[in-house]
Write a protein that holds these residues in place. Sequence first.
Motif, mmCIF file in Angstrom:
data_model
loop_
_atom_site.group_PDB
_atom_site.id
_atom_site.type_symbol
_atom_site.label_atom_id
_atom_site.label_comp_id
_atom_site.label_asym_id
_atom_site.label_seq_id
_atom_site.Cartn_x
_atom_site.Cartn_y
_atom_site.Cartn_z
ATOM 1 N N GLY A 182 0.823 -1.212 0.000
ATOM 2 C CA GLY A 182 0.000 0.000 0.000
ATOM 3 C C GLY A 182 0.854 1.258 0.000
ATOM 4 O O GLY A 182 1.948 1.286 0.555
ATOM 5 N N THR A 183 0.335 2.313 -0.618
ATOM 6 C CA THR A 183 1.090 3.568 -0.758
ATOM 7 C C THR A 183 0.350 4.716 -0.068
ATOM 8 O O THR A 183 -0.874 4.663 0.115
ATOM 9 C CB THR A 183 1.240 3.938 -2.243
ATOM 10 O OG1 THR A 183 -0.076 4.254 -2.757
ATOM 11 C CG2 THR A 183 1.857 2.800 -3.049
ATOM 12 N N ILE A 184 1.099 5.760 0.230
ATOM 13 C CA ILE A 184 0.469 6.924 0.879
ATOM 14 C C ILE A 184 -0.502 7.614 -0.091
ATOM 15 O O ILE A 184 -1.601 8.012 0.310
ATOM 16 C CB ILE A 184 1.527 7.908 1.440
ATOM 17 C CG1 ILE A 184 0.843 9.064 2.176
ATOM 18 C CG2 ILE A 184 2.472 8.427 0.355
ATOM 19 C CD1 ILE A 184 1.780 9.930 2.993
ATOM 20 N N GLY A 185 -0.117 7.714 -1.367
ATOM 21 C CA GLY A 185 -1.019 8.357 -2.338
ATOM 22 C C GLY A 185 -2.313 7.577 -2.487
ATOM 23 O O GLY A 185 -3.400 8.153 -2.589
ATOM 24 N N GLY A 186 -2.203 6.241 -2.471
ATOM 25 C CA GLY A 186 -3.404 5.398 -2.577
ATOM 26 C C GLY A 186 -4.276 5.522 -1.353
ATOM 27 O O GLY A 186 -5.509 5.602 -1.454
ATOM 28 N N SER A 187 -3.661 5.547 -0.183
ATOM 29 C CA SER A 187 -4.440 5.650 1.048
ATOM 30 C C SER A 187 -5.185 6.986 1.113
ATOM 31 O O SER A 187 -6.371 7.024 1.445
ATOM 32 C CB SER A 187 -3.523 5.492 2.267
ATOM 33 O OG SER A 187 -4.282 5.650 3.438
ATOM 34 N N LEU A 188 -4.485 8.082 0.790
ATOM 35 C CA LEU A 188 -5.157 9.394 0.824
ATOM 36 C C LEU A 188 -6.288 9.428 -0.197
ATOM 37 O O LEU A 188 -7.404 9.869 0.105
ATOM 38 C CB LEU A 188 -4.154 10.514 0.547
ATOM 39 C CG LEU A 188 -3.009 10.677 1.552
ATOM 40 C CD1 LEU A 188 -2.140 11.870 1.177
ATOM 41 C CD2 LEU A 188 -3.529 10.847 2.972
ATOM 42 N N SER A 189 -6.013 8.934 -1.404
ATOM 43 C CA SER A 189 -7.030 9.015 -2.471
ATOM 44 C C SER A 189 -8.228 8.127 -2.163
ATOM 45 O O SER A 189 -9.362 8.476 -2.483
ATOM 46 C CB SER A 189 -6.416 8.592 -3.814
ATOM 47 O OG SER A 189 -5.279 9.386 -4.077
ATOM 48 N N HIS A 190 -7.980 7.003 -1.516
ATOM 49 C CA HIS A 190 -9.085 6.098 -1.165
ATOM 50 C C HIS A 190 -9.995 6.735 -0.103
ATOM 51 O O HIS A 190 -11.195 6.477 -0.041
ATOM 52 C CB HIS A 190 -8.515 4.768 -0.679
ATOM 53 C CG HIS A 190 -9.536 3.707 -0.503
ATOM 54 N ND1 HIS A 190 -10.350 3.274 -1.527
ATOM 55 C CD2 HIS A 190 -9.911 2.983 0.593
ATOM 56 C CE1 HIS A 190 -11.165 2.334 -1.073
ATOM 57 N NE2 HIS A 190 -10.924 2.146 0.210
ATOM 58 N N ALA A 191 -9.396 7.578 0.771
ATOM 59 C CA ALA A 191 -10.160 8.417 1.718
ATOM 60 C C ALA A 191 -11.067 7.622 2.656
ATOM 61 O O ALA A 191 -12.212 8.020 2.912
ATOM 62 C CB ALA A 191 -10.974 9.477 0.947
ATOM 63 N N ASP A 192 -10.541 6.535 3.176
ATOM 64 C CA ASP A 192 -11.325 5.795 4.180
ATOM 65 C C ASP A 192 -11.334 6.610 5.480
ATOM 66 O O ASP A 192 -10.280 7.036 5.953
ATOM 67 C CB ASP A 192 -10.680 4.416 4.430
ATOM 68 C CG ASP A 192 -11.592 3.504 5.234
ATOM 69 O OD1 ASP A 192 -11.969 2.449 4.714
ATOM 70 O OD2 ASP A 192 -11.939 3.866 6.389
ATOM 71 N N PRO A 193 -12.520 6.827 6.080
ATOM 72 C CA PRO A 193 -12.576 7.677 7.288
ATOM 73 C C PRO A 193 -11.905 7.056 8.507
ATOM 74 O O PRO A 193 -11.704 7.744 9.516
ATOM 75 C CB PRO A 193 -14.080 7.864 7.534
ATOM 76 C CG PRO A 193 -14.769 6.812 6.737
ATOM 77 C CD PRO A 193 -13.847 6.393 5.626
ATOM 78 N N ALA A 194 -11.569 5.754 8.438
ATOM 79 C CA ALA A 194 -10.885 5.113 9.566
ATOM 80 C C ALA A 194 -9.458 4.735 9.189
ATOM 81 O O ALA A 194 -8.864 3.862 9.829
ATOM 82 C CB ALA A 194 -11.661 3.877 10.023
ATOM 83 N N ALA A 195 -8.877 5.396 8.196
ATOM 84 C CA ALA A 195 -7.497 5.096 7.774
ATOM 85 C C ALA A 195 -6.537 6.101 8.399
ATOM 86 O O ALA A 195 -6.850 7.294 8.522
ATOM 87 C CB ALA A 195 -7.396 5.129 6.260
#
Length: 291
Positions: free
Chosen positions: A110-123
């Motif tokens: 997993g990548t930081i750009g993917g995590s931010l873009s996915h925008a899960d409220p519990a991430a």
Amino acid sequence: MKPAAFDYIAPRSLEAAVAALAAANGDGKVLAGGQSLMPLLNFRMVRPAIVIDLMHIPGLSFIELRGDRVAIGAMTRHADLEFSDIVAAKLPVMAAAMRHVAHLAIRNKGTIGGSLSHADPAAELPMLAVFYGATIKVQGPAGRRDIPAEDFFVSALTNCLEPEEIVFEIEFPVLTPHAGWAFEEVARRFGDFALASIAVSFGLADRRIADARVAVMGVADTPRRLREAEAALQGHQGDPEAAAEFAEVVRSCLTPESDIHVSAEYRKNLIGALAEKALATAWARAAGPAP
Ligand code: FAD
């Protein structure tokens, strides 16, 4: 299940990736670590005509100290953040939070750009971006723009990117001199998405809290910075009365929802308990045992 058929390309530059996304007319998806996108494809919850793989674009994976900021490339893996000396020294709340992100196998992909873009409220990473006041740098067909993290997250799983924009870098300010900090999280099992989580940091002036920063996640449809709670800490010390008062302010700022995991009431109590614990930990780091 298997995904619906899609075209696949692996461009060698950010410009080519943006051009391919623009050409897809809203029917394209970029692929980073694939840890969220691949399940969505497999369950056919998304059915893009084309998947644009960012993996082979050089220069998107780095962690660099630039004066009073840490710049992180969008394709930087969670595990790189977890084990980075720069992150440990300059972004200690992020360093503490990273081991809560899923499991090591997922953190290796997993990548930081993917995590931010996915925008899960519990991430964790979206919450850390809001907590630090990060700037999210994106490129589209018309050029680049900077988006403050607090404007980036619109609602659960929704960001403010235009369909043809790609995140390429995130800049985190170093919070100096914040000697007091803590990250607290509760999940059903270690590595699961959080039921609730809080990050706190502050400096000290005359042994009193100054310049406090507070953010939470898992308790609203986006990560939230709590300025009212920050103001409530100002000038206080880490004594149990201050911690109880802080927890009450944090609770009063939030109206979480019930879901399949826990009730709204449970979540509200949980975030209060985490707030108390976080203040005690942060105070002990900055000033030793509570007065
Ligand atoms: P991808 O899956 O490749 O992409 C995700 C989305 O972002 C897609 O819509 C994609 O098109 C878009 N995207 C990707 N990169 C960019 C970019 N640069 N610009 C624009 N759009 C982009 N995460 C947590 O934070 N905490 C957890 O506890 C946690 N637990 C998990 C448990 C499991 C079992 C799994 C499978 C995942 C979990 N995750 C968790 C999610 C994980 O952190 C993912 O890695 C992350 O959410 C997505 O990152 P990725 O690089 O894999 O993105």
